[in-house]
Design a protein around this motif. Structure first.
Motif, PDB file in Angstrom:
ATOM      1  N   GLN A  43      88.527  92.066 195.283  1.00 33.57           N
ATOM      2  CA  GLN A  43      89.198  91.180 195.657  1.00 33.57           C
ATOM      3  C   GLN A  43      89.799  90.180 194.745  1.00 33.57           C
ATOM      4  OE1 GLN A  43      87.902  89.602 199.616  1.00 33.57           O
ATOM      5  NE2 GLN A  43      88.597  91.660 200.529  1.00 33.57           N
ATOM      6  N   SER A  44      90.981  89.857 194.564  1.00 34.17           N
ATOM      7  CA  SER A  44      91.343  88.726 193.695  1.00 34.17           C
ATOM      8  C   SER A  44      90.805  87.541 193.900  1.00 34.17           C
ATOM      9  CB  SER A  44      92.918  88.782 193.417  1.00 34.17           C
ATOM     10  OG  SER A  44      93.291  87.643 192.516  1.00 34.17           O
ATOM     11  N   TRP A  45      90.352  86.757 192.910  1.00 35.22           N
ATOM     12  CA  TRP A  45      89.864  85.413 192.973  1.00 35.22           C
ATOM     13  C   TRP A  45      91.154  84.533 192.155  1.00 35.22           C
ATOM     14  CZ3 TRP A  45      87.666  82.483 188.267  1.00 35.22           C
ATOM     15  CH2 TRP A  45      87.546  81.365 188.570  1.00 35.22           C
ATOM     16  N   LYS A  46      91.471  85.100 191.074  1.00 35.20           N
ATOM     17  CA  LYS A  46      92.585  84.350 190.269  1.00 35.20           C
ATOM     18  C   LYS A  46      93.535  85.652 189.516  1.00 35.20           C
ATOM     19  CE  LYS A  46      91.435  82.316 186.580  1.00 35.20           C
ATOM     20  NZ  LYS A  46      90.952  81.134 185.796  1.00 35.20           N
ATOM     21  N   SER A  56      88.123  88.742 189.534  1.00 37.24           N
ATOM     22  CA  SER A  56      87.762  89.028 190.912  1.00 37.24           C
ATOM     23  C   SER A  56      86.616  88.012 191.359  1.00 37.24           C
ATOM     24  CB  SER A  56      87.223  90.459 190.761  1.00 37.24           C
ATOM     25  OG  SER A  56      85.966  90.398 190.341  1.00 37.24           O
ATOM     26  N   GLN A  57      86.404  88.116 192.588  1.00 42.89           N
ATOM     27  CA  GLN A  57      85.376  87.102 193.078  1.00 42.89           C
ATOM     28  C   GLN A  57      83.843  87.593 192.471  1.00 42.89           C
ATOM     29  OE1 GLN A  57      85.923  87.640 197.235  1.00 42.89           O
ATOM     30  NE2 GLN A  57      87.732  86.556 197.470  1.00 42.89           N
ATOM     31  N   HIS A  58      83.826  88.584 191.943  1.00 45.50           N
ATOM     32  CA  HIS A  58      82.571  89.277 191.575  1.00 45.50           C
ATOM     33  C   HIS A  58      82.143  88.903 190.306  1.00 45.50           C
ATOM     34  CE1 HIS A  58      82.538  91.442 195.523  1.00 45.50           C
ATOM     35  NE2 HIS A  58      83.731  91.884 195.059  1.00 45.50           N
ATOM     36  N   LYS A  71      76.568  85.498 185.223  1.00 51.55           N
ATOM     37  CA  LYS A  71      77.747  85.349 185.625  1.00 51.55           C
ATOM     38  C   LYS A  71      78.998  85.846 184.801  1.00 51.55           C
ATOM     39  CE  LYS A  71      76.131  81.278 188.095  1.00 51.55           C
ATOM     40  NZ  LYS A  71      76.152  79.743 188.413  1.00 51.55           N
ATOM     41  N   ARG A  73      82.167  87.767 184.767  1.00 55.53           N
ATOM     42  CA  ARG A  73      83.300  88.046 185.741  1.00 55.53           C
ATOM     43  C   ARG A  73      83.858  89.428 185.635  1.00 55.53           C
ATOM     44  NH1 ARG A  73      84.492  85.001 189.863  1.00 55.53           N
ATOM     45  NH2 ARG A  73      83.974  83.138 188.688  1.00 55.53           N
TER      46      ARG A  73
END
Length: 204
Positions: A43-46, A56-58, A71, A73
């Motif tokens: 899913q999109s984070w930004k 993504s959120q991951h 971390k 992205r």
């Protein structure tokens, strides 16, 4: 002895916005679910500047022979092949020697271990340092008088320093928005701030 042809550098008038591309990972569906679990969703984070692309959120961890980077992205959407993009500074920290390549050119690239919350995956290839490049659509290519995959030089106009970056690849597609992508090492060398521009130099 034959006379050598002299090529004059010509600076174009058009300005190119520059984006700093930090380390990140593109994944295929199989690897994504292995790393993050079958219940996970990319899913999109930004949203990113290029249409349809998103952060993504991951996040995951990159592990090399000498160290690891946490971390990192994951970007979307899914790719057909998992591809990890880092800088030369990152490579030194990890203890790896990835080639400088264009996106998608993964044959005989560097290996790396990906660590997610649900699994650890060793990729025999897929780790690269992406060659600096310029995204543009067809109308931009006409305006700049360049073609897809052409190699150019760009003068980066930072607030503090000016830097000429050679071997920059032109990438042309109707889906692209005009933007040059440099990695964090290149951005630091030019002392780039959040928003900077470049000027394309063609050899004639």
């Amino acid at each position: 002895m034959k006379n050598k042809q002299v090529h004059a550098a010509v600076v174009t008038n058009q300005s190119i916005p520059i984006a700093i591309s930090a380390r990140h990972c593109h994944v295929n569906e199989k690897d994504f679910y292995y790393l993050f679990g079958r219940e996970a969703a990319l899913q999109s984070w930004k949203d990113l500047s290029q249409p349809g692309q998103f952060a993504s959120q991951h996040v995951l961890t990159l592990k090399g022979p000498k160290g690891q980077i946490d971390k990192v992205r994951v970007l979307g959407p899914f790719r057909t092949a998992t591809q990890i993009e880092i800088s030369q500074t990152d490579a030194i920290k990890l203890g790896v020697t990835p080639p400088i390549r264009m996106s998608g050119d993964l044959e005989k690239s560097e290996s790396i271990t990906l660590i997610g919350p649900h699994g650890t995956l060793h990729k025999k290839q897929g780790l690269i340092i992406v060659q600096a490049h310029i995204h543009m659509d067809i109308s931009d290519a006409i305006a700049f008088n360049v073609q897809d995959k052409e190699i150019v030089t760009v003068e980066i106009c930072g607030d503090v320093r000016q830097l000429r970056l050679m071997n920059v690849v032109i990438r042309v597609s109707p889906a692209f928005v005009l933007e040059m992508h440099v990695d964090t090492d290149e951005a630091n060398a030019a002392a780039l701030q959040h928003y900077s521009i470049g000027k394309l130099i063609k050899m004639e």
